[in-house]
Design an enzyme around this catalytic site. Structure first.
Site, short mmCIF file in Angstrom:
data_model
loop_
_atom_site.label_atom_id
_atom_site.label_comp_id
_atom_site.label_asym_id
_atom_site.label_seq_id
_atom_site.Cartn_x
_atom_site.Cartn_y
_atom_site.Cartn_z
N THR A 140 -36.41 -25.05 -55.36
CA THR A 140 -37.53 -25.14 -56.08
C THR A 140 -37.30 -25.14 -57.81
O THR A 140 -36.37 -24.39 -58.10
CB THR A 140 -38.40 -23.87 -55.96
OG1 THR A 140 -39.69 -24.20 -56.84
CG2 THR A 140 -38.03 -22.59 -56.38
N ASN A 141 -38.00 -25.91 -58.24
CA ASN A 141 -37.84 -26.35 -59.61
C ASN A 141 -38.46 -25.18 -60.53
O ASN A 141 -38.11 -24.85 -61.69
CB ASN A 141 -38.40 -27.69 -60.38
CG ASN A 141 -37.26 -28.64 -60.38
OD1 ASN A 141 -36.13 -28.33 -59.95
ND2 ASN A 141 -37.61 -29.99 -60.77
N ASP A 196 -41.32 -33.44 -51.12
CA ASP A 196 -42.64 -34.20 -51.39
C ASP A 196 -42.73 -35.35 -52.65
O ASP A 196 -43.85 -35.65 -52.87
CB ASP A 196 -43.89 -33.42 -51.04
CG ASP A 196 -43.86 -32.64 -52.37
OD1 ASP A 196 -42.94 -32.01 -53.04
OD2 ASP A 196 -45.09 -32.46 -53.24
N ASN A 197 -41.84 -35.08 -53.28
CA ASN A 197 -41.91 -35.95 -54.85
C ASN A 197 -40.81 -36.78 -54.76
O ASN A 197 -39.44 -36.42 -54.80
CB ASN A 197 -41.70 -34.81 -55.74
CG ASN A 197 -41.90 -35.47 -57.14
OD1 ASN A 197 -41.74 -36.61 -57.46
ND2 ASN A 197 -42.80 -34.71 -57.95
N LEU A 198 -41.05 -38.10 -54.68
CA LEU A 198 -39.89 -39.29 -54.88
C LEU A 198 -39.31 -39.05 -56.49
O LEU A 198 -37.88 -39.18 -56.04
CB LEU A 198 -40.68 -40.57 -54.93
CG LEU A 198 -41.24 -41.17 -53.59
CD1 LEU A 198 -42.19 -42.29 -53.68
CD2 LEU A 198 -40.15 -41.59 -52.73
N ARG A 199 -39.82 -38.62 -57.17
CA ARG A 199 -39.26 -38.60 -58.57
C ARG A 199 -38.36 -37.35 -59.09
O ARG A 199 -37.60 -37.42 -59.93
CB ARG A 199 -40.05 -38.87 -59.59
CG ARG A 199 -40.82 -40.14 -59.53
CD ARG A 199 -41.90 -40.40 -60.50
NE ARG A 199 -42.62 -41.61 -60.56
CZ ARG A 199 -42.29 -42.82 -60.82
NH1 ARG A 199 -41.30 -43.00 -61.58
NH2 ARG A 199 -43.12 -43.93 -60.59
N THR A 200 -38.60 -36.45 -58.10
CA THR A 200 -37.42 -35.08 -58.19
C THR A 200 -36.82 -35.03 -56.92
O THR A 200 -35.62 -35.17 -56.89
CB THR A 200 -38.52 -34.02 -58.66
OG1 THR A 200 -39.37 -33.75 -57.46
CG2 THR A 200 -39.00 -33.91 -59.80
N ASP A 234 -42.98 -26.31 -52.59
CA ASP A 234 -44.43 -26.68 -53.00
C ASP A 234 -44.86 -28.13 -52.48
O ASP A 234 -44.03 -29.01 -52.92
CB ASP A 234 -44.76 -26.29 -54.51
CG ASP A 234 -44.76 -24.89 -54.84
OD1 ASP A 234 -45.80 -24.24 -54.29
OD2 ASP A 234 -43.94 -24.52 -55.53
N ASP A 244 -37.65 -28.40 -50.43
CA ASP A 244 -38.39 -28.05 -51.48
C ASP A 244 -39.64 -27.05 -50.90
O ASP A 244 -39.87 -26.96 -49.57
CB ASP A 244 -39.22 -29.23 -51.88
CG ASP A 244 -40.13 -29.03 -53.18
OD1 ASP A 244 -39.73 -28.44 -53.85
OD2 ASP A 244 -41.18 -29.63 -53.20
#
Length: 249
Positions: free
Chosen positions: A41-42, A200-204, A10, A8
């Site tokens: 990246t999203n 850095d994001n558990l949910r994504t 950001d 990822d």
């Protein structure tokens, strides 16, 4: 040792446009040792070139082909579907990818309503998007994120009015969809068994990696904190304070 890394941007490499300490050394080390590396990246509103320039401004030199965005994933997804006309709510980077994939961007009888992110969202976009979806256009969205820093509205928030008006949910291409991980692996010519995802994001990031069978590495330099791990039913394989601490690759 894993040979391939999906990473990822950001919260992992950059905070806004500022380098997270040590991230430049981590990236350059992977490139120098020949690790297959793809930044996923999203965020759909920047092209590969935009992202390359953003990295360069922060002191990180990365080839353009090392970037894969939810806009690119959306174009790759739609190429596999029937229909070549899209009504698009989004920035130039998204329409650029759809044009490259052979789509006509139109507000006349589109096959798809495609929502990305734009600061120019307005009543007319909402009305046309909902009208086309209610008439049978397929509803596709680049990513499910509802908001970014300082609560700026993101793709999921722009989809919400159309969802409420039509009762139809979009197919979200970006993380945590396993689809975009598969598309990223295809882009890298890599396999899930020998690829890890760093996020850095558990949910994504971590959920997407988990669903696609990748080894998952959570860094605590962005969205998710240690205490958040107990709030989700899955666990990252590894946890580090930041990418400069990663010793796995």
């Amino acid at each position: 040792m894993k040979k391939n890394v999906i990473c990822d941007i950001d919260g992992v490499i950059l905070h806004n446009n500022d380098l997270i300490p040590g991230a430049d050394h981590f990236v350059h080390r992977l490139l120098e040792q020949g690790t297959k590396l793809l930044f996923l990246t999203n965020y759909p509103a920047q092209t590969q070139k935009d992202l390359q320039n953003r990295f360069l401004a922060a002191g990180v030199s990365v080839p353009e082909e090392c970037f894969y965005t939810s806009a690119m994933g959306t174009a790759d997804f739609l190429k596999r579907q029937e229909g070549k006309k899209a009504y698009v709510i989004g920035e130039g980077a998204l329409t650029h990818e759809l044009y490259k994939a052979g789509f006509t961007i139109t507000d006349i009888d589109p096959d798809f309503v495609v929502v990305g992110e734009t600061r120019n969202y307005n009543w007319s976009m909402m009305q046309l998007g909902a009208k086309f979806v209610s008439q049978g256009a397929r509803f596709i969205a680049t990513n499910p994120d509802t908001h970014g820093p300082l609560m700026y509205p993101a793709c999921g928030a722009l989809c919400a009015p159309i969802e409420r008006m039509t009762g139809k949910k979009p197919f979200y291409v970006g993380k945590p969809s396993a689809w975009i991980i598969r598309a990223a692996l295809n882009r890298m010519e890599a396999h899930s068994d020998d690829t890890m995802i760093i996020g850095d994001n558990l949910r994504t990031d971590i959920l997407a990696g988990f669903q696609a069978g990748l080894e998952t590495v959570l860094v605590l330099s962005g969205v998710s904190k240690v205490e958040d791990i107990d709030l989700v039913p899955f666990r990252p394989n590894h946890i580090f304070d930041s990418v400069q601490d990663i010793t796995l690759v």
